[in-house]
Design a protein around this motif. Structure first.
Motif, PDB file in Angstrom:
ATOM      1  N   ASP A   1       0.831  -1.201   0.000  1.00  0.00           N
ATOM      2  CA  ASP A   1       0.000   0.000   0.000  1.00  0.00           C
ATOM      3  C   ASP A   1       0.869   1.256   0.000  1.00  0.00           C
ATOM      4  OD1 ASP A   1      -2.971  -0.760   1.989  1.00  0.00           O
ATOM      5  OD2 ASP A   1      -2.371  -1.202  -0.066  1.00  0.00           O
ATOM      6  N   VAL A   2       0.440   2.213  -0.806  1.00  0.00           N
ATOM      7  CA  VAL A   2       1.128   3.506  -0.806  1.00  0.00           C
ATOM      8  C   VAL A   2       0.858   4.209   0.503  1.00  0.00           C
ATOM      9  CG1 VAL A   2       1.218   5.777  -1.883  1.00  0.00           C
ATOM     10  CG2 VAL A   2       0.935   3.738  -3.286  1.00  0.00           C
ATOM     11  N   LYS A   3       1.890   4.800   1.046  1.00  0.00           N
ATOM     12  CA  LYS A   3       1.685   5.558   2.268  1.00  0.00           C
ATOM     13  C   LYS A   3       2.226   6.963   2.090  1.00  0.00           C
ATOM     14  CE  LYS A   3       0.822   2.622   6.082  1.00  0.00           C
ATOM     15  NZ  LYS A   3       1.478   1.368   6.308  1.00  0.00           N
ATOM     16  N   VAL A   4       1.345   7.923   2.378  1.00  0.00           N
ATOM     17  CA  VAL A   4       1.747   9.312   2.471  1.00  0.00           C
ATOM     18  C   VAL A   4       1.474   9.728   3.910  1.00  0.00           C
ATOM     19  CG1 VAL A   4       1.421  11.649   1.621  1.00  0.00           C
ATOM     20  CG2 VAL A   4       1.137   9.711   0.058  1.00  0.00           C
ATOM     21  N   THR A   5       2.498  10.099   4.613  1.00  0.00           N
ATOM     22  CA  THR A   5       2.373  10.359   6.036  1.00  0.00           C
ATOM     23  C   THR A   5       2.703  11.809   6.346  1.00  0.00           C
ATOM     24  OG1 THR A   5       3.047   8.072   6.514  1.00  0.00           O
ATOM     25  CG2 THR A   5       3.124   9.644   8.329  1.00  0.00           C
ATOM     26  N   GLN A   6       1.784  12.480   7.015  1.00  0.00           N
ATOM     27  CA  GLN A   6       2.023  13.842   7.475  1.00  0.00           C
ATOM     28  C   GLN A   6       2.384  13.793   8.954  1.00  0.00           C
ATOM     29  OE1 GLN A   6      -1.504  15.379   4.596  1.00  0.00           O
ATOM     30  NE2 GLN A   6      -0.754  16.900   6.039  1.00  0.00           N
ATOM     31  N   SER A   7       3.316  14.634   9.345  1.00  0.00           N
ATOM     32  CA  SER A   7       3.933  14.489  10.664  1.00  0.00           C
ATOM     33  C   SER A   7       2.978  14.728  11.816  1.00  0.00           C
ATOM     34  CB  SER A   7       5.126  15.434  10.781  1.00  0.00           C
ATOM     35  OG  SER A   7       4.734  16.755  10.447  1.00  0.00           O
ATOM     36  N   SER A   8       1.960  15.577  11.601  1.00  0.00           N
ATOM     37  CA  SER A   8       1.043  15.880  12.701  1.00  0.00           C
ATOM     38  C   SER A   8      -0.394  15.857  12.213  1.00  0.00           C
ATOM     39  CB  SER A   8       1.341  17.262  13.288  1.00  0.00           C
ATOM     40  OG  SER A   8       2.670  17.364  13.706  1.00  0.00           O
ATOM     41  N   ARG A   9      -1.329  15.415  13.044  1.00  0.00           N
ATOM     42  CA  ARG A   9      -2.759  15.532  12.707  1.00  0.00           C
ATOM     43  C   ARG A   9      -3.296  16.904  13.112  1.00  0.00           C
ATOM     44  NH1 ARG A   9      -6.431  11.650  12.293  1.00  0.00           N
ATOM     45  NH2 ARG A   9      -7.678  13.426  11.640  1.00  0.00           N
ATOM     46  N   TYR A  10      -2.841  17.384  14.266  1.00  0.00           N
ATOM     47  CA  TYR A  10      -3.293  18.671  14.792  1.00  0.00           C
ATOM     48  C   TYR A  10      -2.083  19.472  15.266  1.00  0.00           C
ATOM     49  CZ  TYR A  10      -7.724  16.159  14.957  1.00  0.00           C
ATOM     50  OH  TYR A  10      -8.825  15.418  14.638  1.00  0.00           O
ATOM     51  N   LEU A  11      -2.128  20.778  14.968  1.00  0.00           N
ATOM     52  CA  LEU A  11      -1.083  21.688  15.434  1.00  0.00           C
ATOM     53  C   LEU A  11      -1.738  22.985  15.866  1.00  0.00           C
ATOM     54  CD1 LEU A  11       1.903  21.641  12.881  1.00  0.00           C
ATOM     55  CD2 LEU A  11       1.975  20.992  15.302  1.00  0.00           C
ATOM     56  N   VAL A  12      -1.254  23.552  16.963  1.00  0.00           N
ATOM     57  CA  VAL A  12      -1.668  24.884  17.382  1.00  0.00           C
ATOM     58  C   VAL A  12      -0.400  25.717  17.528  1.00  0.00           C
ATOM     59  CG1 VAL A  12      -2.857  26.280  19.097  1.00  0.00           C
ATOM     60  CG2 VAL A  12      -3.674  23.962  18.604  1.00  0.00           C
ATOM     61  N   LYS A  13      -0.351  26.818  16.798  1.00  0.00           N
ATOM     62  CA  LYS A  13       0.825  27.690  16.805  1.00  0.00           C
ATOM     63  C   LYS A  13       0.396  29.131  17.060  1.00  0.00           C
ATOM     64  CE  LYS A  13       3.837  24.510  15.790  1.00  0.00           C
ATOM     65  NZ  LYS A  13       4.952  24.150  16.717  1.00  0.00           N
ATOM     66  N   ARG A  14       1.375  29.913  17.502  1.00  0.00           N
ATOM     67  CA  ARG A  14       1.095  31.330  17.769  1.00  0.00           C
ATOM     68  C   ARG A  14       1.433  32.173  16.555  1.00  0.00           C
ATOM     69  NH1 ARG A  14      -0.388  32.260  22.765  1.00  0.00           N
ATOM     70  NH2 ARG A  14       0.182  30.797  24.408  1.00  0.00           N
ATOM     71  N   THR A  15       0.735  33.269  16.435  1.00  0.00           N
ATOM     72  CA  THR A  15       1.015  34.236  15.372  1.00  0.00           C
ATOM     73  C   THR A  15       2.480  34.632  15.395  1.00  0.00           C
ATOM     74  OG1 THR A  15      -1.232  35.089  15.521  1.00  0.00           O
ATOM     75  CG2 THR A  15       0.390  36.486  14.445  1.00  0.00           C
ATOM     76  N   GLY A  16       3.102  34.628  14.221  1.00  0.00           N
ATOM     77  CA  GLY A  16       4.501  35.018  14.110  1.00  0.00           C
ATOM     78  C   GLY A  16       5.487  33.871  14.207  1.00  0.00           C
ATOM     79  N   GLU A  17       5.031  32.711  14.647  1.00  0.00           N
ATOM     80  CA  GLU A  17       5.925  31.555  14.742  1.00  0.00           C
ATOM     81  C   GLU A  17       6.273  31.037  13.356  1.00  0.00           C
ATOM     82  OE1 GLU A  17       3.884  29.152  18.271  1.00  0.00           O
ATOM     83  OE2 GLU A  17       5.759  28.224  17.608  1.00  0.00           O
ATOM     84  N   LYS A  18       7.425  30.389  13.247  1.00  0.00           N
ATOM     85  CA  LYS A  18       7.807  29.671  12.033  1.00  0.00           C
ATOM     86  C   LYS A  18       7.303  28.234  12.191  1.00  0.00           C
ATOM     87  CE  LYS A  18      11.681  29.123   8.834  1.00  0.00           C
ATOM     88  NZ  LYS A  18      13.089  29.514   8.564  1.00  0.00           N
ATOM     89  N   VAL A  19       6.568  27.767  11.198  1.00  0.00           N
ATOM     90  CA  VAL A  19       5.904  26.473  11.309  1.00  0.00           C
ATOM     91  C   VAL A  19       6.379  25.555  10.177  1.00  0.00           C
ATOM     92  CG1 VAL A  19       3.691  25.266  11.363  1.00  0.00           C
ATOM     93  CG2 VAL A  19       3.869  27.585  12.306  1.00  0.00           C
ATOM     94  N   PHE A  20       6.667  24.324  10.537  1.00  0.00           N
ATOM     95  CA  PHE A  20       7.087  23.325   9.556  1.00  0.00           C
ATOM     96  C   PHE A  20       6.047  22.200   9.518  1.00  0.00           C
ATOM     97  CE2 PHE A  20      11.423  24.641   8.622  1.00  0.00           C
ATOM     98  CZ  PHE A  20      11.718  25.463   9.697  1.00  0.00           C
ATOM     99  N   LEU A  21       5.539  21.933   8.323  1.00  0.00           N
ATOM    100  CA  LEU A  21       4.681  20.771   8.118  1.00  0.00           C
ATOM    101  C   LEU A  21       5.459  19.791   7.247  1.00  0.00           C
ATOM    102  CD1 LEU A  21       1.207  22.426   7.397  1.00  0.00           C
ATOM    103  CD2 LEU A  21       2.231  21.835   9.587  1.00  0.00           C
ATOM    104  N   GLU A  22       5.537  18.554   7.730  1.00  0.00           N
ATOM    105  CA  GLU A  22       6.344  17.556   7.037  1.00  0.00           C
ATOM    106  C   GLU A  22       5.472  16.489   6.389  1.00  0.00           C
ATOM    107  OE1 GLU A  22       9.909  19.369   8.462  1.00  0.00           O
ATOM    108  OE2 GLU A  22       9.592  17.849   6.924  1.00  0.00           O
TER     109      GLU A  22
END
Lengths: 113, 112
Positions: A1-22
Protein backbone atom coordinates in the motif's frame (compact mmCIF):
# COMPACT_ATOMS: atom_id res chain seq x y z
CA UNK A 1 0.00 0.00 0.00
CA UNK A 2 1.13 3.51 -0.81
CA UNK A 3 1.68 5.56 2.27
CA UNK A 4 1.75 9.31 2.47
CA UNK A 5 2.37 10.36 6.04
CA UNK A 6 2.02 13.84 7.48
CA UNK A 7 3.93 14.49 10.66
CA UNK A 8 1.04 15.88 12.70
CA UNK A 9 -2.76 15.53 12.71
CA UNK A 10 -3.29 18.67 14.79
CA UNK A 11 -1.08 21.69 15.43
CA UNK A 12 -1.67 24.88 17.38
CA UNK A 13 0.82 27.69 16.80
CA UNK A 14 1.09 31.33 17.77
CA UNK A 15 1.01 34.24 15.37
CA UNK A 16 4.50 35.02 14.11
CA UNK A 17 5.93 31.56 14.74
CA UNK A 18 7.81 29.67 12.03
CA UNK A 19 5.90 26.47 11.31
CA UNK A 20 7.09 23.32 9.56
CA UNK A 21 4.68 20.77 8.12
CA UNK A 22 6.34 17.56 7.04
CA UNK A 23 5.21 14.98 4.50
CA UNK A 24 6.84 11.65 3.67
CA UNK A 25 5.90 9.15 0.97
CA UNK A 26 7.22 5.63 0.53
CA UNK A 27 6.47 4.91 -3.14
CA UNK A 28 9.40 6.68 -4.83
CA UNK A 29 6.99 9.21 -6.37
CA UNK A 30 8.53 12.08 -8.29
CA UNK A 31 5.65 14.50 -7.69
CA UNK A 32 4.63 15.90 -4.33
CA UNK A 33 2.00 18.52 -3.58
CA UNK A 34 0.82 20.74 -0.75
CA UNK A 35 -2.82 21.87 -0.65
CA UNK A 36 -4.89 23.79 1.82
CA UNK A 37 -8.60 23.13 2.20
CA UNK A 38 -11.11 25.67 3.48
CA UNK A 39 -14.91 25.47 3.63
CA UNK A 40 -16.49 26.73 0.44
CA UNK A 41 -13.13 27.15 -1.30
CA UNK A 42 -12.22 23.52 -1.90
CA UNK A 43 -8.63 22.38 -2.28
CA UNK A 44 -6.16 25.02 -3.39
CA UNK A 45 -2.65 24.19 -4.50
CA UNK A 46 0.09 25.94 -2.55
CA UNK A 47 3.23 24.38 -4.05
CA UNK A 48 4.16 21.47 -6.28
CA UNK A 49 7.49 19.66 -6.58
CA UNK A 50 8.33 17.34 -9.47
CA UNK A 51 11.83 16.38 -8.38
CA UNK A 52 14.36 16.89 -5.61
CA UNK A 53 15.08 20.61 -5.15
CA UNK A 54 12.54 21.48 -7.87
CA UNK A 55 9.35 23.38 -7.09
CA UNK A 56 6.59 25.34 -8.74
CA UNK A 57 4.23 27.83 -7.21
CA UNK A 58 0.61 26.86 -7.09
CA UNK A 59 -2.43 29.10 -6.85
CA UNK A 60 -1.76 30.53 -3.37
CA UNK A 61 1.99 30.47 -2.55
CA UNK A 62 2.06 33.77 -0.64
CA UNK A 63 3.20 33.34 2.93
CA UNK A 64 4.53 29.83 2.29
CA UNK A 65 7.76 28.22 1.17
CA UNK A 66 8.74 24.59 0.57
CA UNK A 67 11.76 22.37 0.77
CA UNK A 68 12.52 19.09 -0.97
CA UNK A 69 16.01 17.90 -0.15
CA UNK A 70 15.17 14.20 -0.48
CA UNK A 71 12.79 12.52 -2.90
CA UNK A 72 10.56 11.07 -0.20
CA UNK A 73 10.13 14.22 1.89
CA UNK A 74 8.37 17.50 1.10
CA UNK A 75 8.17 20.21 3.73
CA UNK A 76 5.83 23.18 3.86
CA UNK A 77 7.11 26.19 5.79
CA UNK A 78 5.08 29.07 7.14
CA UNK A 79 7.74 31.71 7.68
CA UNK A 80 5.62 33.80 10.05
CA UNK A 81 2.30 32.19 10.83
CA UNK A 82 -0.83 34.32 10.67
CA UNK A 83 -4.39 33.64 11.73
CA UNK A 84 -5.56 33.49 8.10
CA UNK A 85 -3.35 30.44 7.65
CA UNK A 86 -5.56 28.47 9.99
CA UNK A 87 -6.69 25.62 7.75
CA UNK A 88 -6.52 21.93 6.87
CA UNK A 89 -3.29 21.16 5.02
CA UNK A 90 -3.09 18.13 2.75
CA UNK A 91 -0.03 16.54 1.18
CA UNK A 92 -0.19 14.33 -1.91
CA UNK A 93 2.22 12.40 -4.13
CA UNK A 94 2.17 10.73 -7.54
CA UNK A 95 4.41 9.39 -10.27
CA UNK A 96 5.19 11.67 -13.21
CA UNK A 97 3.47 10.92 -16.49
CA UNK A 98 0.07 10.63 -17.99
CA UNK A 99 -1.51 7.57 -16.42
CA UNK A 100 -0.78 8.38 -12.82
CA UNK A 101 -2.76 8.19 -9.60
CA UNK A 102 -2.56 10.64 -6.71
CA UNK A 103 -2.39 9.59 -3.05
CA UNK A 104 -3.03 11.80 -0.05
CA UNK A 105 -1.91 11.98 3.53
CA UNK A 106 -4.29 12.15 6.47
CA UNK A 107 -4.17 15.95 6.71
CA UNK A 108 -2.88 18.40 9.30
CA UNK A 109 -5.36 20.71 10.99
CA UNK A 110 -3.36 23.86 11.79
CA UNK A 111 -4.75 26.50 14.12
CA UNK A 112 -2.88 29.79 14.44
CA UNK A 113 -3.84 31.80 17.52
CA UNK B 1 -8.18 27.77 -17.47
CA UNK B 2 -9.12 24.16 -16.79
CA UNK B 3 -11.95 23.76 -14.32
CA UNK B 4 -13.70 20.85 -12.66
CA UNK B 5 -17.27 21.32 -11.44
CA UNK B 6 -19.36 19.14 -9.17
CA UNK B 7 -23.10 19.63 -8.85
CA UNK B 8 -24.90 19.44 -6.50
CA UNK B 9 -22.79 20.66 -3.61
CA UNK B 10 -24.85 18.54 -1.20
CA UNK B 11 -27.20 15.60 -1.55
CA UNK B 12 -29.37 13.61 0.90
CA UNK B 13 -30.90 10.28 -0.06
CA UNK B 14 -32.61 7.47 1.89
CA UNK B 15 -30.61 4.35 2.66
CA UNK B 16 -30.81 1.66 0.01
CA UNK B 17 -31.21 3.95 -2.97
CA UNK B 18 -28.89 3.96 -5.95
CA UNK B 19 -27.41 7.37 -6.69
CA UNK B 20 -25.23 9.21 -9.17
CA UNK B 21 -22.71 11.96 -8.46
CA UNK B 22 -21.69 14.21 -11.33
CA UNK B 23 -18.41 15.78 -12.34
CA UNK B 24 -17.81 17.98 -15.38
CA UNK B 25 -14.55 19.35 -16.74
CA UNK B 26 -13.62 21.93 -19.33
CA UNK B 27 -10.47 20.31 -20.71
CA UNK B 28 -11.39 17.77 -23.40
CA UNK B 29 -7.75 16.70 -23.48
CA UNK B 30 -8.10 15.32 -19.97
CA UNK B 31 -5.86 12.36 -19.18
CA UNK B 32 -7.17 10.74 -16.02
CA UNK B 33 -10.17 11.27 -13.83
CA UNK B 34 -9.88 10.25 -10.20
CA UNK B 35 -12.63 10.01 -7.57
CA UNK B 36 -11.87 10.50 -3.87
CA UNK B 37 -13.79 10.18 -0.66
CA UNK B 38 -13.19 12.48 2.33
CA UNK B 39 -14.60 11.93 5.79
CA UNK B 40 -14.90 14.99 8.08
CA UNK B 41 -11.52 16.18 9.33
CA UNK B 42 -9.64 13.51 7.40
CA UNK B 43 -7.51 13.24 4.29
CA UNK B 44 -8.61 12.04 0.86
CA UNK B 45 -8.99 8.35 0.06
CA UNK B 46 -8.69 7.34 -3.57
CA UNK B 47 -11.76 5.39 -4.73
CA UNK B 48 -11.37 4.93 -8.46
CA UNK B 49 -9.01 6.07 -11.20
CA UNK B 50 -10.14 6.11 -14.81
CA UNK B 51 -7.08 6.28 -17.02
CA UNK B 52 -6.96 7.96 -20.39
CA UNK B 53 -7.61 4.79 -22.38
CA UNK B 54 -10.50 3.62 -20.21
CA UNK B 55 -14.16 4.56 -20.05
CA UNK B 56 -15.14 3.16 -16.68
CA UNK B 57 -13.91 1.49 -13.53
CA UNK B 58 -15.70 -0.57 -10.90
CA UNK B 59 -14.97 -1.34 -7.28
CA UNK B 60 -17.61 -3.13 -5.24
CA UNK B 61 -20.75 -0.99 -5.18
CA UNK B 62 -19.00 1.88 -6.96
CA UNK B 63 -18.83 2.45 -10.68
CA UNK B 64 -17.21 5.48 -12.30
CA UNK B 65 -17.49 6.40 -15.96
CA UNK B 66 -15.69 8.92 -18.11
CA UNK B 67 -16.99 10.57 -21.29
CA UNK B 68 -14.32 12.88 -22.64
CA UNK B 69 -16.42 14.08 -25.57
CA UNK B 70 -19.10 15.50 -23.29
CA UNK B 71 -16.68 16.53 -20.54
CA UNK B 72 -18.39 14.45 -17.89
CA UNK B 73 -17.72 11.77 -15.32
CA UNK B 74 -20.21 10.07 -13.05
CA UNK B 75 -19.81 8.07 -9.85
CA UNK B 76 -22.60 5.55 -9.36
CA UNK B 77 -23.18 4.17 -5.86
CA UNK B 78 -25.44 1.15 -5.63
CA UNK B 79 -27.57 0.28 -2.60
CA UNK B 80 -26.37 3.24 -0.54
CA UNK B 81 -25.57 2.79 3.15
CA UNK B 82 -25.17 5.28 6.03
CA UNK B 83 -21.44 4.53 5.96
CA UNK B 84 -21.30 6.05 2.47
CA UNK B 85 -21.96 9.48 3.99
CA UNK B 86 -18.93 11.62 3.15
CA UNK B 87 -17.72 14.24 0.70
CA UNK B 88 -16.87 12.93 -2.74
CA UNK B 89 -14.38 14.81 -4.90
CA UNK B 90 -13.36 14.30 -8.49
CA UNK B 91 -10.08 15.47 -9.95
CA UNK B 92 -8.15 15.56 -13.19
CA UNK B 93 -4.76 13.92 -12.69
CA UNK B 94 -1.81 13.35 -14.99
CA UNK B 95 -0.98 15.58 -17.94
CA UNK B 96 -1.39 19.32 -17.30
CA UNK B 97 2.22 19.45 -16.13
CA UNK B 98 1.27 16.71 -13.68
CA UNK B 99 -0.92 19.01 -11.62
CA UNK B 100 -4.19 17.88 -10.06
CA UNK B 101 -7.32 19.95 -10.59
CA UNK B 102 -10.16 19.35 -8.11
CA UNK B 103 -13.84 19.98 -8.06
CA UNK B 104 -15.24 21.35 -4.81
CA UNK B 105 -16.97 18.10 -3.97
CA UNK B 106 -20.45 16.79 -3.27
CA UNK B 107 -21.36 16.28 0.38
CA UNK B 108 -23.44 13.11 0.53
CA UNK B 109 -25.72 12.22 3.44
CA UNK B 110 -27.42 8.82 3.50
CA UNK B 111 -30.51 8.87 5.69
CA UNK B 112 -30.98 5.72 7.83
Amino acid sequence: DVKVTQSSRYLVKRTGEKVFLECVQDMDHENMFWYRQDPGLGLRLIYFSYDVKMKEKGDIPEGYSVSREKKERFSLILESASTNQTSMYLCASSFRGLDTEAFFGQGTRLTVV
Amino acid sequence: KQEVTQIPAALSVPEGENLVLNCSFTDSAIYNLQWFRQDPGKGLTSLLLIQSSQREQTSGRLNASLDKSSGRSTLYIAASQPGDSATYLCAQTGGLGDKIIFGKGTRLHILP
